[in-house]
Enzyme design. Sequence first.
Site, PDB file in Angstrom:
ATOM      1  N   LYS A   1       7.402 -48.494  38.369  1.00  0.00           N
ATOM      2  CA  LYS A   1       7.490 -47.327  39.256  1.00  0.00           C
ATOM      3  C   LYS A   1       6.804 -47.602  40.590  1.00  0.00           C
ATOM      4  CE  LYS A   1       4.734 -43.500  39.965  1.00  0.00           C
ATOM      5  NZ  LYS A   1       3.987 -42.294  39.602  1.00  0.00           N
TER       6      LYS A   1
ATOM      7  N   GLU B   1      11.015 -43.864  43.475  1.00  0.00           N
ATOM      8  CA  GLU B   1      10.470 -42.505  43.616  1.00  0.00           C
ATOM      9  C   GLU B   1      10.161 -42.145  45.066  1.00  0.00           C
ATOM     10  OE1 GLU B   1       6.940 -41.676  41.288  1.00  0.00           O
ATOM     11  OE2 GLU B   1       6.823 -39.633  42.026  1.00  0.00           O
TER      12      GLU B   1
ATOM     13  N   LYS C   1      13.787 -41.166  40.865  1.00  0.00           N
ATOM     14  CA  LYS C   1      12.809 -40.112  40.542  1.00  0.00           C
ATOM     15  C   LYS C   1      12.528 -39.296  41.799  1.00  0.00           C
ATOM     16  CE  LYS C   1       8.142 -39.468  38.714  1.00  0.00           C
ATOM     17  NZ  LYS C   1       7.204 -39.918  37.684  1.00  0.00           N
TER      18      LYS C   1
HETATM   19  P1  13P Z   1       3.902 -35.260  38.670  1.00  0.00           P
HETATM   20  O1  13P Z   1       5.000 -34.859  37.705  1.00  0.00           O
HETATM   21  O2  13P Z   1       2.549 -34.727  38.292  1.00  0.00           O
HETATM   22  O3  13P Z   1       4.277 -35.030  40.094  1.00  0.00           O
HETATM   23  O4  13P Z   1       3.728 -36.816  38.495  1.00  0.00           O
HETATM   24  C1  13P Z   1       4.842 -37.597  38.465  1.00  0.00           C
HETATM   25  C2  13P Z   1       4.530 -38.895  39.088  1.00  0.00           C
HETATM   26  O5  13P Z   1       4.691 -39.921  38.475  1.00  0.00           O
HETATM   27  C3  13P Z   1       4.056 -38.905  40.477  1.00  0.00           C
HETATM   28  O6  13P Z   1       4.138 -40.197  40.970  1.00  0.00           O
END
Ligand code: 13P
Length: 343
Positions: free
Chosen positions: A136, A177, A219
């Site tokens: 990620k 993400e 994401k």
């Molecule tokens: P949250 O769902 O708390 O936003 O965290 C997800 C995440 O991996 C943020 O990088």
Amino acid sequence: MTTTALADTARAIVAAGKGVLAADETPRTLTQRLAARTIESTAETRRAYREMFFTTPGISEFIGGVILQDETIHQRSSTGTPLVGLLAQEGITPGIKVDNGARPLAGSPGERVTEGLDGLRDRLASYREMGARFAKWRAVVLIGEGLPTAGCVNANAHALARYAALCQEEGLVPIVEPEVLMDGAHTIDRSEQVTGRVLQAVFDALFEQNVSLEGMLLKPNMVIAGQDCERQASVEEVATATLRTLSRHVPPAVPAIVFLSGGQDHLLATKHLGAINQVGGPKPWKLSYSYGRALQDEALEVWDGRSENVPAGQHAFYHRAKCDSAAALGRYRTEMESEAASA
Ligand code: 13P
């Protein structure tokens, strides 16, 4: 690793109503969350906290992947098994956060760019050796007066694409993400405009870096009004705007979209996901979750740092994951909250 193998891994993580548990808070962030409940933060208490989630009986029904943090991937459970091995035994795919965090973007006050590309190829290889099968990288985009700038959007999109290409080369599925933050007083319309622009820049960059869309997961944030906005949109408005934005900017070759919760209350995060899966419209991708806070908050409160509360914390986590899974399948009903909680 072939493109087909990456695509298989990506699909397995979100198979049959499963989602991802984001358990990759840095020791610093987790320390803040524990401190807010006056729980001491040490490597040992952080391990105990993670282990509560990873050993929740039956959780692999709802959780197909867990994102770990560097500290956690090196830790062993109370019985001596590496935490990664514990997950793999349950059929849960272990993943790893590999970015080095968002730092101030030079020349653009108030904006940030995520760092960590230097040496990334070697780090990915060693995480794969330890058992990680996906990774990620989180980019953050702030909405504000004149923000985001094209410079910030493009710099983050470029870094996400470079990271994703490196992951695929090393046999890891990248979770891409790009998070448009909920901070601020912007309207849901502004969130839609910025989210669309960011997603477009990200997919342009992924194309340029030859990233295989079938072998990645996206994401994103949901399209939602800023947390200080006077008019908060309804659950249906959020679902419709989110789906509209995704359909405009995310190619159907992407197997799944796993939303972040981004600071939304856990119930609302479940309701939004449920509505996204229930409203009409084209849905060529699975629409599931990769929540951090929304999956952990209730369990953290119940646990309160005490080993005798682990079963109650696990019960809370199981309940939330069950509701989120139902939401991912488009079967969530508010009544499930009391049904599942008392089960
Ligand atoms: P949250 O769902 O708390 O936003 O965290 C997800 C995440 O991996 C943020 O990088």
